[in-house]
Motif scaffolding. Structure first.
Motif, short mmCIF file in Angstrom:
data_model
loop_
_atom_site.label_atom_id
_atom_site.label_comp_id
_atom_site.label_asym_id
_atom_site.label_seq_id
_atom_site.Cartn_x
_atom_site.Cartn_y
_atom_site.Cartn_z
N GLY A 16 9.35 10.27 0.71
CA GLY A 16 8.38 9.34 1.27
C GLY A 16 6.97 9.90 1.26
N CYS A 17 6.84 11.20 1.54
CA CYS A 17 5.52 11.83 1.50
C CYS A 17 4.95 11.86 0.09
N VAL A 18 5.80 12.12 -0.90
CA VAL A 18 5.34 12.11 -2.29
C VAL A 18 4.90 10.71 -2.69
N PHE A 19 5.67 9.69 -2.29
CA PHE A 19 5.29 8.31 -2.60
C PHE A 19 3.98 7.93 -1.93
N MET A 20 3.80 8.37 -0.70
CA MET A 20 2.55 8.05 0.00
C MET A 20 1.37 8.74 -0.67
N TRP A 21 1.55 10.00 -1.04
CA TRP A 21 0.48 10.73 -1.71
C TRP A 21 0.11 10.04 -3.04
N GLN A 22 1.11 9.59 -3.78
CA GLN A 22 0.84 8.89 -5.03
C GLN A 22 0.18 7.54 -4.79
N SER A 23 0.56 6.85 -3.72
CA SER A 23 -0.01 5.53 -3.46
C SER A 23 -1.47 5.61 -3.03
N LEU A 24 -1.88 6.75 -2.51
CA LEU A 24 -3.28 6.90 -2.12
C LEU A 24 -4.23 6.93 -3.31
N SER A 25 -3.70 7.18 -4.50
CA SER A 25 -4.54 7.16 -5.69
C SER A 25 -4.80 5.74 -6.19
N LEU A 26 -4.11 4.76 -5.63
CA LEU A 26 -4.29 3.36 -6.01
C LEU A 26 -5.23 2.67 -5.02
N ASP A 27 -5.87 1.60 -5.46
CA ASP A 27 -6.78 0.85 -4.59
C ASP A 27 -5.98 0.07 -3.55
N TYR A 28 -6.42 0.19 -2.28
CA TYR A 28 -5.73 -0.50 -1.21
C TYR A 28 -6.04 -2.00 -1.22
N SER A 29 -7.23 -2.34 -1.61
CA SER A 29 -7.61 -3.76 -1.69
C SER A 29 -8.45 -3.98 -2.94
N SER A 30 -8.52 -5.24 -3.32
CA SER A 30 -9.31 -5.60 -4.49
C SER A 30 -10.23 -6.76 -4.11
N SER A 31 -10.97 -7.26 -5.06
CA SER A 31 -11.91 -8.35 -4.78
C SER A 31 -11.20 -9.66 -4.47
N ILE A 32 -9.97 -9.79 -4.90
CA ILE A 32 -9.25 -11.05 -4.66
C ILE A 32 -8.16 -10.93 -3.60
N PRO A 34 -5.15 -8.13 -1.59
CA PRO A 34 -4.50 -6.82 -1.55
C PRO A 34 -4.47 -6.16 -2.93
N GLY A 35 -4.66 -4.85 -2.94
CA GLY A 35 -4.65 -4.10 -4.19
C GLY A 35 -3.28 -3.53 -4.49
N PRO A 36 -3.19 -2.81 -5.58
CA PRO A 36 -1.89 -2.26 -5.98
C PRO A 36 -1.40 -1.13 -5.08
N GLY A 37 -2.23 -0.59 -4.22
CA GLY A 37 -1.82 0.50 -3.34
C GLY A 37 -1.30 0.05 -1.99
N LEU A 38 -1.46 -1.23 -1.66
CA LEU A 38 -1.06 -1.73 -0.35
C LEU A 38 0.45 -1.62 -0.14
N PHE A 39 1.22 -2.19 -1.03
CA PHE A 39 2.67 -2.24 -0.87
C PHE A 39 3.31 -0.85 -0.88
N PRO A 40 2.99 0.03 -1.85
CA PRO A 40 3.62 1.35 -1.81
C PRO A 40 3.19 2.19 -0.61
N LEU A 41 1.96 2.01 -0.13
CA LEU A 41 1.52 2.77 1.03
C LEU A 41 2.31 2.38 2.27
N TRP A 42 2.45 1.09 2.50
CA TRP A 42 3.21 0.63 3.67
C TRP A 42 4.69 0.97 3.55
N LEU A 43 5.26 0.80 2.38
CA LEU A 43 6.67 1.13 2.21
C LEU A 43 6.93 2.61 2.40
N SER A 44 6.06 3.46 1.87
CA SER A 44 6.26 4.89 2.05
C SER A 44 6.06 5.28 3.51
N GLY A 45 5.14 4.63 4.21
CA GLY A 45 4.97 4.88 5.64
C GLY A 45 6.21 4.50 6.44
N ILE A 46 6.80 3.35 6.10
CA ILE A 46 8.04 2.93 6.75
C ILE A 46 9.17 3.91 6.42
#
Length: 149
Positions: A16-32, A34-46
């Protein structure tokens, strides 16, 4: 040291820590939105939270000894056969191709339960059918030898 639940919980926590660390390299939000980092960040936190709860539970209440869950006898032989056949497949597939490596893998798994000629026949048919489905119908490139299979 012999608590299997504790070791499994630590493994999932590290994962889970490795997944969270990797998800931090993705954008949490975008102009339209949620970004590609939102889902993996929350899932790894859970996953981290649940693994911590499982570690606490395995220390307090449900101690599972490693010796009680390890297979014995025929079960241990099955596990060793599966692992050995996968290693042989990975070694052989690069130069012999998918069909030959797949035939060897399936034969090693089936020969323990079937007569050798039936296991060999089933292995060849299953490997060829799998190769045909993935290579021809699904257009998935598989490793081949000089003969093309």
């Amino acid at each position: 040291m012999k608590n299997a639940g504790l070791w499994f919980g630590v493994f999932v926590l590290v994962l889970g820590c490795v997944f969270m660390w990797q998800s931090l390299s993705l954008d949490y939000s975008s102009s339209i939105g949620p970004g590609p980092g939102l889902f993996p960040l929350w899932l790894s936190g859970i996953l981290i939270g649940l693994s911590l709860l499982y570690i606490i539970d395995s220390i307090r209440k449900n101690v599972i000894h490693i010796t009680s869950i390890m297979p014995r006898g025929k079960g241990l032989g099955n596990v060793v056969t599966i692992l050995l056949s996968i290693v042989i497949f990975m070694i052989v597939v690069s130069f012999a191709g998918f069909v030959i490596a797949g035939t060897i893998l399936i034969f090693m798994l089936l020969v323990r339960e079937y007569k050798w000629y039936r296991a060999l026949g089933l292995s060849v048919v299953i490997a060829l059918l799998t190769f045909f489905v993935f290579q021809t119908l699904l257009d998935v490139p598989l490793p081949v030898n000089e003969l093309g299979f």
